[in-house]
Design a protein around this motif. Structure first.
Motif, PDB file in Angstrom:
ATOM      1  N   ARG A 157       0.855  -1.193   0.000  1.00  0.00           N
ATOM      2  CA  ARG A 157       0.000   0.000   0.000  1.00  0.00           C
ATOM      3  C   ARG A 157       0.887   1.237   0.000  1.00  0.00           C
ATOM      4  N   LYS A 158       0.659   2.133  -0.946  1.00  0.00           N
ATOM      5  CA  LYS A 158       1.440   3.363  -1.038  1.00  0.00           C
ATOM      6  C   LYS A 158       0.967   4.360   0.013  1.00  0.00           C
ATOM      7  N   LEU A 159       1.899   4.813   0.841  1.00  0.00           N
ATOM      8  CA  LEU A 159       1.573   5.785   1.886  1.00  0.00           C
ATOM      9  C   LEU A 159       1.907   7.213   1.476  1.00  0.00           C
ATOM     10  N   ALA A 160       2.962   7.385   0.680  1.00  0.00           N
ATOM     11  CA  ALA A 160       3.396   8.732   0.284  1.00  0.00           C
ATOM     12  C   ALA A 160       4.421   8.593  -0.833  1.00  0.00           C
ATOM     13  N   PRO A 161       4.647   9.653  -1.619  1.00  0.00           N
ATOM     14  CA  PRO A 161       5.711   9.605  -2.631  1.00  0.00           C
ATOM     15  C   PRO A 161       7.094   9.637  -1.975  1.00  0.00           C
ATOM     16  N   HIS A 162       8.069   9.181  -2.725  1.00  0.00           N
ATOM     17  CA  HIS A 162       9.449   9.135  -2.244  1.00  0.00           C
ATOM     18  C   HIS A 162      10.306   9.926  -3.231  1.00  0.00           C
ATOM     19  N   ARG A 163      10.177  11.247  -3.164  1.00  0.00           N
ATOM     20  CA  ARG A 163      10.917  12.110  -4.100  1.00  0.00           C
ATOM     21  C   ARG A 163      12.300  12.431  -3.533  1.00  0.00           C
ATOM     22  N   ARG A 164      13.256  12.604  -4.438  1.00  0.00           N
ATOM     23  CA  ARG A 164      14.622  12.923  -4.019  1.00  0.00           C
ATOM     24  C   ARG A 164      15.062  14.255  -4.612  1.00  0.00           C
ATOM     25  N   VAL A 165      16.038  14.863  -3.978  1.00  0.00           N
ATOM     26  CA  VAL A 165      16.502  16.180  -4.391  1.00  0.00           C
ATOM     27  C   VAL A 165      18.002  16.266  -4.141  1.00  0.00           C
ATOM     28  N   ILE A 166      18.698  17.012  -5.009  1.00  0.00           N
ATOM     29  CA  ILE A 166      20.113  17.311  -4.797  1.00  0.00           C
ATOM     30  C   ILE A 166      20.202  18.692  -4.165  1.00  0.00           C
ATOM     31  N   CYS A 167      20.967  18.804  -3.095  1.00  0.00           N
ATOM     32  CA  CYS A 167      21.027  20.087  -2.394  1.00  0.00           C
ATOM     33  C   CYS A 167      22.366  20.254  -1.684  1.00  0.00           C
ATOM     34  N   ALA A 168      22.610  21.488  -1.246  1.00  0.00           N
ATOM     35  CA  ALA A 168      23.830  21.831  -0.516  1.00  0.00           C
ATOM     36  C   ALA A 168      23.526  23.027   0.359  1.00  0.00           C
ATOM     37  N   SER A 169      24.437  23.337   1.244  1.00  0.00           N
ATOM     38  CA  SER A 169      24.242  24.489   2.124  1.00  0.00           C
ATOM     39  C   SER A 169      24.488  25.792   1.363  1.00  0.00           C
ATOM     40  N   PRO A 170      23.898  26.901   1.829  1.00  0.00           N
ATOM     41  CA  PRO A 170      24.196  28.196   1.201  1.00  0.00           C
ATOM     42  C   PRO A 170      25.680  28.517   1.192  1.00  0.00           C
ATOM     43  N   ASP A 171      26.410  28.142   2.248  1.00  0.00           N
ATOM     44  CA  ASP A 171      27.853  28.429   2.306  1.00  0.00           C
ATOM     45  C   ASP A 171      28.609  27.669   1.219  1.00  0.00           C
ATOM     46  N   TYR A 172      28.238  26.394   1.006  1.00  0.00           N
ATOM     47  CA  TYR A 172      28.919  25.618  -0.035  1.00  0.00           C
ATOM     48  C   TYR A 172      28.669  26.237  -1.408  1.00  0.00           C
ATOM     49  N   ILE A 173      27.431  26.612  -1.670  1.00  0.00           N
ATOM     50  CA  ILE A 173      27.101  27.196  -2.981  1.00  0.00           C
ATOM     51  C   ILE A 173      27.785  28.551  -3.160  1.00  0.00           C
ATOM     52  N   ALA A 174      27.871  29.332  -2.084  1.00  0.00           N
ATOM     53  CA  ALA A 174      28.549  30.630  -2.184  1.00  0.00           C
ATOM     54  C   ALA A 174      30.024  30.457  -2.522  1.00  0.00           C
ATOM     55  N   GLU A 175      30.639  29.377  -2.025  1.00  0.00           N
ATOM     56  CA  GLU A 175      32.068  29.159  -2.260  1.00  0.00           C
ATOM     57  C   GLU A 175      32.340  28.441  -3.578  1.00  0.00           C
ATOM     58  N   HIS A 176      31.488  27.483  -3.934  1.00  0.00           N
ATOM     59  CA  HIS A 176      31.795  26.633  -5.091  1.00  0.00           C
ATOM     60  C   HIS A 176      30.830  26.819  -6.262  1.00  0.00           C
ATOM     61  N   GLY A 177      29.764  27.567  -6.055  1.00  0.00           N
ATOM     62  CA  GLY A 177      28.769  27.719  -7.093  1.00  0.00           C
ATOM     63  C   GLY A 177      27.841  26.519  -7.165  1.00  0.00           C
ATOM     64  N   ALA A 178      26.746  26.669  -7.896  1.00  0.00           N
ATOM     65  CA  ALA A 178      25.779  25.590  -8.073  1.00  0.00           C
ATOM     66  C   ALA A 178      25.936  24.995  -9.459  1.00  0.00           C
ATOM     67  N   PRO A 179      25.856  23.682  -9.611  1.00  0.00           N
ATOM     68  CA  PRO A 179      25.942  23.088 -10.944  1.00  0.00           C
ATOM     69  C   PRO A 179      24.771  23.544 -11.813  1.00  0.00           C
ATOM     70  N   ALA A 180      25.080  23.916 -13.046  1.00  0.00           N
ATOM     71  CA  ALA A 180      24.030  24.359 -13.970  1.00  0.00           C
ATOM     72  C   ALA A 180      23.522  23.214 -14.828  1.00  0.00           C
ATOM     73  N   THR A 181      24.314  22.151 -14.975  1.00  0.00           N
ATOM     74  CA  THR A 181      23.928  20.977 -15.752  1.00  0.00           C
ATOM     75  C   THR A 181      24.300  19.731 -14.959  1.00  0.00           C
ATOM     76  N   PRO A 182      23.669  18.599 -15.239  1.00  0.00           N
ATOM     77  CA  PRO A 182      24.034  17.371 -14.520  1.00  0.00           C
ATOM     78  C   PRO A 182      25.512  17.031 -14.642  1.00  0.00           C
ATOM     79  N   GLN A 183      26.114  17.238 -15.813  1.00  0.00           N
ATOM     80  CA  GLN A 183      27.507  16.853 -15.997  1.00  0.00           C
ATOM     81  C   GLN A 183      28.447  17.655 -15.095  1.00  0.00           C
ATOM     82  N   GLN A 184      28.033  18.858 -14.694  1.00  0.00           N
ATOM     83  CA  GLN A 184      28.873  19.659 -13.799  1.00  0.00           C
ATOM     84  C   GLN A 184      28.944  19.077 -12.388  1.00  0.00           C
ATOM     85  N   LEU A 185      28.082  18.122 -12.083  1.00  0.00           N
ATOM     86  CA  LEU A 185      28.166  17.462 -10.775  1.00  0.00           C
ATOM     87  C   LEU A 185      29.512  16.765 -10.586  1.00  0.00           C
TER      88      LEU A 185
END
Length: 304
Positions: A157-185
């Motif tokens: 029995r399905k109780l809820a969806p199981h969605r996933r997300v890629i994320c980082a802290s604001p400090d990490y993004i401020a220092e390293h930037g956010a990937p604009a495409t999957p390959q930049q991961l």
């Protein structure tokens, strides 16, 4: 006179838990009590069911055949008891559950006081484990499973969806930037969950396009909550379910990236499931708890 049902329960418990001592701990009795019950059962039958040594307990050929019948008899007794106890009045009795550790701690445990106040005749025995347990061997009524289900005869029995997300802290993004495409991961420090398969790639999809990216980083762990804490501290990017990081995103501790891409499995695989044996179909206490959890999680779930 021998209590035949107690002896059968002892026999099954010794096999399921790998010996007399662990079975005795599970049943709350002395190991010597189980030994007496099994000796009496074997004496009554006139044959050995178990091969005993100082290190292990294994089934004889006769014991293997007898185990199947013993399980069926105990299940039939449980079903008969349940049919009588659930014939009228509010749901009551014992439910045994197996729940993944982090999900149980974050989303099931906090809801249980409300459930138990609403249904005071219910009793819950919960095992928090990330292992996929055998419901029959462990005598589990309901197992909570995350993601894809392997083919089986279990009712799901399905109780809820199981969605996933890629994320980082604001400090990490401020220092390293956010990937604009999957390959930049591939150029980022990705904190990895230690899957049993050993796979260290992330797969993203958008508008029919599918990108599979080999990722790497300086931290791998088998605990999702440890990786979440490391990501909040600025260590790198994580790929985690929304039920784990949804509150962090809402409160700004983590920031999602590549939001136009889906990192969830397909609609039927990406779910939080409750699974149970066909013999539990129609059980009022099973349905009572699952209805409660489904309502508690909401649609969409509160962590989204």
């Amino acid at each position: 006179m021998m209590d035949k049902f107690a002896a059968l329960n002892a026999f099954v418990a010794v096999i399921d838990h790998g010996g007399f001592a662990p079975a005795a701990r599970r049943l709350g009795v002395a190991p010597s009590s189980l030994t007496r019950q099994l000796n009496t059962l074997e004496g009554t039958l006139g044959t050995l069911l178990l091969n005993r040594s100082t290190r292990s307990v294994t089934l004889t050929d006769v014991g293997q055949r007898y185990l199947e019948d013993a399980r069926r008899i105990l299940d039939d007794l449980d079903n008969a008891d349940r049919a009588v106890s659930e014939a009228g009045g509010p749901p009551g009795g014992l439910l045994r559950l197996s729940i993944p550790v982090a999900f149980g701690r974050l989303h099931v445990g906090p809801a249980l006081p409300v459930f138990l106040r609403r249904y005071p005749d219910m009793r819950l025995d919960i095992s928090l484990t990330d292992a996929v347990v055998n419901l029959v061997e462990e005598r589990i009524d309901i197992g909570i499973r995350l993601g894809a289900l392997a083919p089986s005869s279990l009712i799901a029995r399905k109780l809820a969806p199981h969605r996933r997300v890629i994320c980082a802290s604001p400090d990490y993004i401020a220092e390293h930037g956010a990937p604009a495409t999957p390959q930049q991961l591939a150029a980022h420090n990705c904190l990895l969950f230690d899957y049993l398969s050993g796979d260290s790639s992330w797969t993203l999809t958008r508008d029919g396009a599918r990108e599979r990216v080999a990722v790497s980083g300086n931290l791998k762990a088998s605990g999702s909550e440890l990786l979440r804490e490391a990501a909040i501290g600025g260590a790198g990017l994580i790929l985690m379910p929304k039920w784990l990081v949804g509150a962090d995103i809402a409160q700004g501790r983590l920031v999602p990236v590549l939001e136009g891409w889906s990192v969830s499995p397909g609609p039927e695989e990406g779910a939080i499931w409750a699974v149970y044996l066909p013999s539990r179909r129609g059980s009022r206490k099973v349905n009572c708890l699952l209805d409660f959890l489904s309502d508690h999680f909401g649609s969409p779930p509160y962590w989204d």
